[in-house]
Design a protein around this motif. Structure first.
Motif, PDB file in Angstrom:
ATOM      1  N   ALA A  33       0.758  -1.224  -0.119  1.00 31.07           N
ATOM      2  CA  ALA A  33       0.034   0.079  -0.083  1.00 31.07           C
ATOM      3  C   ALA A  33       0.807   1.276   0.175  1.00 31.07           C
ATOM      4  CB  ALA A  33      -0.776   0.014   1.185  1.00 31.07           C
ATOM      5  N   LEU A  34       1.996   1.137   0.719  1.00 29.21           N
ATOM      6  CA  LEU A  34       2.835   2.479   0.928  1.00 29.21           C
ATOM      7  C   LEU A  34       3.459   2.724  -0.636  1.00 29.21           C
ATOM      8  CD1 LEU A  34       4.469   1.776   4.086  1.00 29.21           C
ATOM      9  CD2 LEU A  34       2.918   3.686   3.681  1.00 29.21           C
ATOM     10  N   VAL A  35       3.954   1.463  -1.073  1.00 29.31           N
ATOM     11  CA  VAL A  35       4.455   1.490  -2.523  1.00 29.31           C
ATOM     12  C   VAL A  35       3.451   2.157  -3.497  1.00 29.31           C
ATOM     13  CG1 VAL A  35       5.710   0.368  -4.209  1.00 29.31           C
ATOM     14  CG2 VAL A  35       6.199  -0.402  -2.195  1.00 29.31           C
ATOM     15  N   MET A  36       2.450   1.577  -3.614  1.00 29.64           N
ATOM     16  CA  MET A  36       1.263   2.028  -4.400  1.00 29.64           C
ATOM     17  C   MET A  36       1.017   3.544  -4.213  1.00 29.64           C
ATOM     18  SD  MET A  36       0.313  -0.508  -6.521  1.00 29.64           S
ATOM     19  CE  MET A  36      -1.188   0.620  -6.991  1.00 29.64           C
ATOM     20  N   LEU A  37       1.165   4.007  -2.867  1.00 33.16           N
ATOM     21  CA  LEU A  37       0.871   5.368  -2.673  1.00 33.16           C
ATOM     22  C   LEU A  37       1.913   6.302  -3.300  1.00 33.16           C
ATOM     23  CD1 LEU A  37      -0.976   7.631  -1.254  1.00 33.16           C
ATOM     24  CD2 LEU A  37       0.269   7.040   0.949  1.00 33.16           C
ATOM     25  N   SER A  38       2.960   5.837  -3.111  1.00 33.21           N
ATOM     26  CA  SER A  38       4.031   6.513  -3.791  1.00 33.21           C
ATOM     27  C   SER A  38       3.974   6.651  -5.244  1.00 33.21           C
ATOM     28  CB  SER A  38       5.403   6.055  -3.312  1.00 33.21           C
ATOM     29  OG  SER A  38       5.657   4.555  -3.609  1.00 33.21           O
TER      30      SER A  38
END
Length: 446
Positions: A33-38
């Motif tokens: 999720a953090l990677v997708m947000l970035s």
């Protein structure tokens, strides 16, 4: 029509990525999720040709949010496969591990996967049925969350007390009866809880960075060390003999229907409760659910555990719109991606409507995929060199920790693993290691 097609495409892609995160131990959906947000801006740019067909940027962001929820639901289904087949101990110590491992050592690993899938899809149905009741009970007019929030610290302390006082040590040849196992179990549980809590206080003051620019959550190496790596190392040291697994279709008599329905209901309700309280996890939720049913079998424990897991994953998304609080890494990312419209009327907010569609569709797809992959895994598993598989998994987890959190993260992983071994050695529940979150949260409320 195009928007519905895009919804299905993003949902299917999310389910497939959830299969990957579920099957690969250590690759957690919160990190995804953090990677997708970035990279969400890049995804919107790639989808910009769709703007000519009436698709807005806001809708693309909503699709990315739905993609994340699909990954989380799919992960909650498929992580039961490595949980069952990887990290089993030798038969002599089976009492100190997960019920799924006990079934695996009997050649019934596929049955454990089926029971877990049943619990997860049941939790999806219960959460859908409870959608409106939750809105009016948790939110206005009853506003149960407001009441809970005013006495949150006492709720947390009561849960901790319940977890510790219901513990008993399951090893050391003490048996299950008498006061000595209970007294020792409570002492060991309290020590593990306090030690992991002190560990949590220390690591939350650390500044960890990724050597390759990835998001660097300190909880990633901490939780991997407390829960994942000790199980793998225990399996590596004890060298279990995994029998050939039975993969024939389960008969109706082999699954207790009435008991399973009760386990699904209690697990789902507990999972919803977990989504309300900060610091609680599905492991803690399972302890609460099984406290209601103290005489449940190993099979029903698996059903309850998977129900808690999926219900909590479903409910945190709904609670984001009801109580406006994020209780997971995925919902924290959702807050950054899309506007969260409070659900304070009868009509469901548009954003939540789309997300519920993602949750339901991904749940159905994940159910059938879990059954298929579980059977495939069970058929081929006895031919796989088990020790090499465990070693490769350990190497993969350490590599991920190094990439996300650097060498300092490896130190956190090592210390967490040392702490995570204590419940295995003493035969108490590993959920007590959640002191790593609960004690810092309690100190925050104080």
């Amino acid at each position: 029509m195009l928007d519905l097609l895009l919804l299905i495409v993003f949902c299917v892609l999310g389910v497939l990525l959830g299969v990957v995160t579920g099957l690969l131990p250590g690759l957690h959906v919160n990190n995804v999720a953090l990677v997708m947000l970035s990279i969400s801006g890049t995804i919107v740019a790639l989808c910009s040709p769709l703007f000519a067909y009436g698709i807005s940027e806001q809708f693309i962001l909503l699709l990315i949010a739905g993609f994340m929820t699909s990954v989380s639901i799919s992960h909650s289904f498929h992580d039961t496969i490595p949980t069952t087949f990887i990290g089993a101990p030798e038969e002599d110590t089976a009492l100190s591990v997960l019920p799924a491992h006990s079934l695996l050592l009997k050649g019934e690993g596929y049955k454990a996967v089926v029971l877990a899938a049943l619990g997860s899809i049941g939790a999806i149905l219960v959460c859908c049925a409870f959608l409106y009741p939750l809105r009016f009970i948790i939110g206005p007019p009853l506003s149960l969350y407001t009441t809970i929030r005013e006495c949150m610290i006492w709720v947390l302390l009561a849960i901790i007390l319940l977890m510790i006082t219901t513990e008993k040590t399951r090893i050391m040849d003490l048996g299950d009866k008498g006061t000595l196992p209970s007294i020792l179990g409570m002492i060991f549980a309290a020590f593990v809880f306090l030690l992991s809590g002190f560990f949590g206080i220390v690591i939350f003051d650390m500044h960890i960075t990724s050597p390759v620019g990835l998001p660097a959550p300190v909880l990633f190496p901490a939780l991997a060390g407390l829960f994942g790596v000790p199980t793998l190392l225990n399996s590596l040291f004890t060298r279990p003999v995994i029998p050939e697994q039975k993969v024939e279709p389960l008969t109706q008599n082999s699954i207790e229907k009435k008991a399973s329905m009760i386990s699904i209901f209690t697990g789902s309700v507990t999972g919803i409760f977990v989504s309300l309280i900060p610091g609680l996890t599905t492991a803690t939720g399972t302890v609460l659910a099984m406290t209601v049913r103290p005489k449940a079998s190993q099979e029903q424990t698996i059903v309850a555990l998977s129900s808690v897991n999926t219900a909590a994953t479903f409910s945190v998304t709904v609670m984001l719109f009801v109580i406006l609080r994020a209780r997971s890494g995925v919902t924290l990312a959702l807050q950054e991606l899309i506007p969260i419209e409070p659900w304070d009327s009868f009509l469901i907010p548009v954003g939540l409507t789309y997300l519920v569609m993602f949750l339901m569709l991904s749940g159905v797809l994940s159910y059938f995929l879990t059954l298929y992959l579980g059977k495939l895994f069970a058929k081929k598993f006895h031919t796989i060199p088990y020790q090499k598989l465990v070693m490769c998994t350990l190497f993969f987890v350490c590599t991920l920790v190094l990439l996300f959190t650097g060498f300092l993260g490896l130190i956190v992983l090592f210390v967490a693993t040392s702490t995570g071994f204590l419940p295995i050695c003493w035969g108490v529940r590993r959920s007590h290691c959640m002191g790593v979150l609960l004690i810092p949260i309690i100190l925050y409320f104080f």
